[in-house]
Design an enzyme around this catalytic site. Structure first.
Site, PDB file in Angstrom:
ATOM      1  N   CYS A  34      35.220  -6.592 -10.651  1.00 32.42           N
ATOM      2  CA  CYS A  34      35.044  -5.146 -10.492  1.00 32.42           C
ATOM      3  C   CYS A  34      35.898  -4.427 -11.519  1.00 32.42           C
ATOM      4  CB  CYS A  34      35.467  -4.732  -9.077  1.00 32.42           C
ATOM      5  SG  CYS A  34      35.346  -2.961  -8.745  1.00 32.42           S
ATOM      6  N   LEU A  35      35.349  -3.386 -12.100  1.00 32.96           N
ATOM      7  CA  LEU A  35      36.086  -2.606 -13.089  1.00 32.96           C
ATOM      8  C   LEU A  35      37.303  -1.927 -12.485  1.00 32.96           C
ATOM      9  CD1 LEU A  35      33.104  -0.948 -15.015  1.00 32.96           C
ATOM     10  CD2 LEU A  35      34.413  -2.994 -15.638  1.00 32.96           C
ATOM     11  N   GLN A  68      34.521   5.569  -8.765  1.00 31.99           N
ATOM     12  CA  GLN A  68      35.309   4.839  -9.754  1.00 31.99           C
ATOM     13  C   GLN A  68      35.791   5.721 -10.899  1.00 31.99           C
ATOM     14  OE1 GLN A  68      32.317   1.380  -9.920  1.00 31.99           O
ATOM     15  NE2 GLN A  68      34.274   0.382 -10.311  1.00 31.99           N
ATOM     16  N   GLY A 119      27.522  -1.973 -13.660  1.00 31.16           N
ATOM     17  CA  GLY A 119      27.338  -0.923 -12.676  1.00 31.16           C
ATOM     18  C   GLY A 119      28.591  -0.073 -12.609  1.00 31.16           C
ATOM     19  N   HIS A 130      27.062  -4.336  -4.474  1.00 35.76           N
ATOM     20  CA  HIS A 130      28.410  -4.020  -4.958  1.00 35.76           C
ATOM     21  C   HIS A 130      28.569  -2.518  -5.180  1.00 35.76           C
ATOM     22  CE1 HIS A 130      32.044  -5.136  -7.520  1.00 35.76           C
ATOM     23  NE2 HIS A 130      31.857  -3.861  -7.817  1.00 35.76           N
ATOM     24  N   GLU A 131      27.618  -1.908  -5.880  1.00 37.25           N
ATOM     25  CA  GLU A 131      27.759  -0.486  -6.204  1.00 37.25           C
ATOM     26  C   GLU A 131      27.558   0.397  -4.973  1.00 37.25           C
ATOM     27  OE1 GLU A 131      29.091   0.283  -8.907  1.00 37.25           O
ATOM     28  OE2 GLU A 131      28.860  -1.721  -9.768  1.00 37.25           O
ATOM     29  N   HIS A 163      30.700   0.529  -2.952  1.00 39.27           N
ATOM     30  CA  HIS A 163      31.678   1.492  -3.485  1.00 39.27           C
ATOM     31  C   HIS A 163      31.490   2.865  -2.832  1.00 39.27           C
ATOM     32  CE1 HIS A 163      34.182  -0.280  -6.545  1.00 39.27           C
ATOM     33  NE2 HIS A 163      33.152  -0.806  -7.196  1.00 39.27           N
TER      34      HIS A 163
END
Length: 214
Positions: A126-127, A73, A68, A168-169, A172
């Site tokens: 997480c990225l 991000q 995702g 999660h997304e 963000h």
């Protein structure tokens, strides 16, 4: 590649990002854009620019790799995220975590609500927080409402790992990182997780590191 000028209109920010081909730079924790609620999408990008931006998010997510990616991000404070999970995991992991393949999806102006009271806790990464993972307890089932990239309404219930990705997304887009919901005693390097906590469920990590599971 520099991040877009946050004072510029969103369309200009996206054009700046897309001026160079290839994966976009991913903003790491500490970047203010990750901590601000995003602006709802209301046509700030014309259909062609939106399609290009979505494709860039897809390419960047695959290159990372991740399951995702949210617009903040890559430095854009717009309420858009993409998800996709081929779920290449062993059968025992699939069963324990409810991790099943998810096709590529675009989430425009998403929101979610828990369905029932059941919660599930697993290591999550997480990225934007490279190199680390922590255990996060999340709703095991959620109802997602949003639109897709063509403006079509989406109203769908997700369970297991797909429900975790959706949460999660969407978080963000509200200025939240998974660390805000994590059991911080579980915070571990990727190497430690691979060497010690690779079990399908985090029970051993909870006993050894001293935290409770729901």
């Amino acid at each position: 590649m520099a991040l877009p000028n946050e004072r510029a209109p969103l369309a200009e920010q996206v054009e700046q990002l897309l001026a160079t081909e290839g994966p976009l730079p991913i903003v790491a924790a500490g970047g203010p854009v990750l901590r601000r609620p995003t602006e709802p999408f209301a046509g700030q990008l014309d259909p062609a620019l939106l399609a290009r931006f979505v494709e860039a998010l897809r390419i960047t997510m695959h290159a990372a790799p991740g399951v995702g990616l949210a617009a903040p991000q890559v430095g854009v404070g717009l309420r858009i995220a993409v998800i996709e999970d081929p779920a290449p995991v062993p059968e025992e992991v699939r069963l324990a975590r409810g991790r099943v393949p998810q096709p590529f999806r675009v989430l425009v102006n998403p929101s979610y609500e828990a369905v029932g009271s059941e919660r599930a806790a697993f290591f999550e990464g997480c990225l934007s927080v490279p190199g680390y993972q922590a255990v996060v307890a999340r709703a095991a089932e959620v109802r997602l409402t949003c639109e897709d990239e063509h403006g079509r309404a989406v109203d769908e219930v997700f369970t297991g790992w797909p429900a975790r990705i959706v949460q999660h997304e969407t978080d963000h887009l509200d200025g939240l990182l998974y660390l805000d919901r994590a059991e911080l005693r579980s915070l571990s390097s990727n190497q430690a997780v691979a060497e010690s906590w690779a079990q399908p469920v985090p029970d051993e990590a909870a006993r050894a590191l001293g935290f409770e599971l729901p």
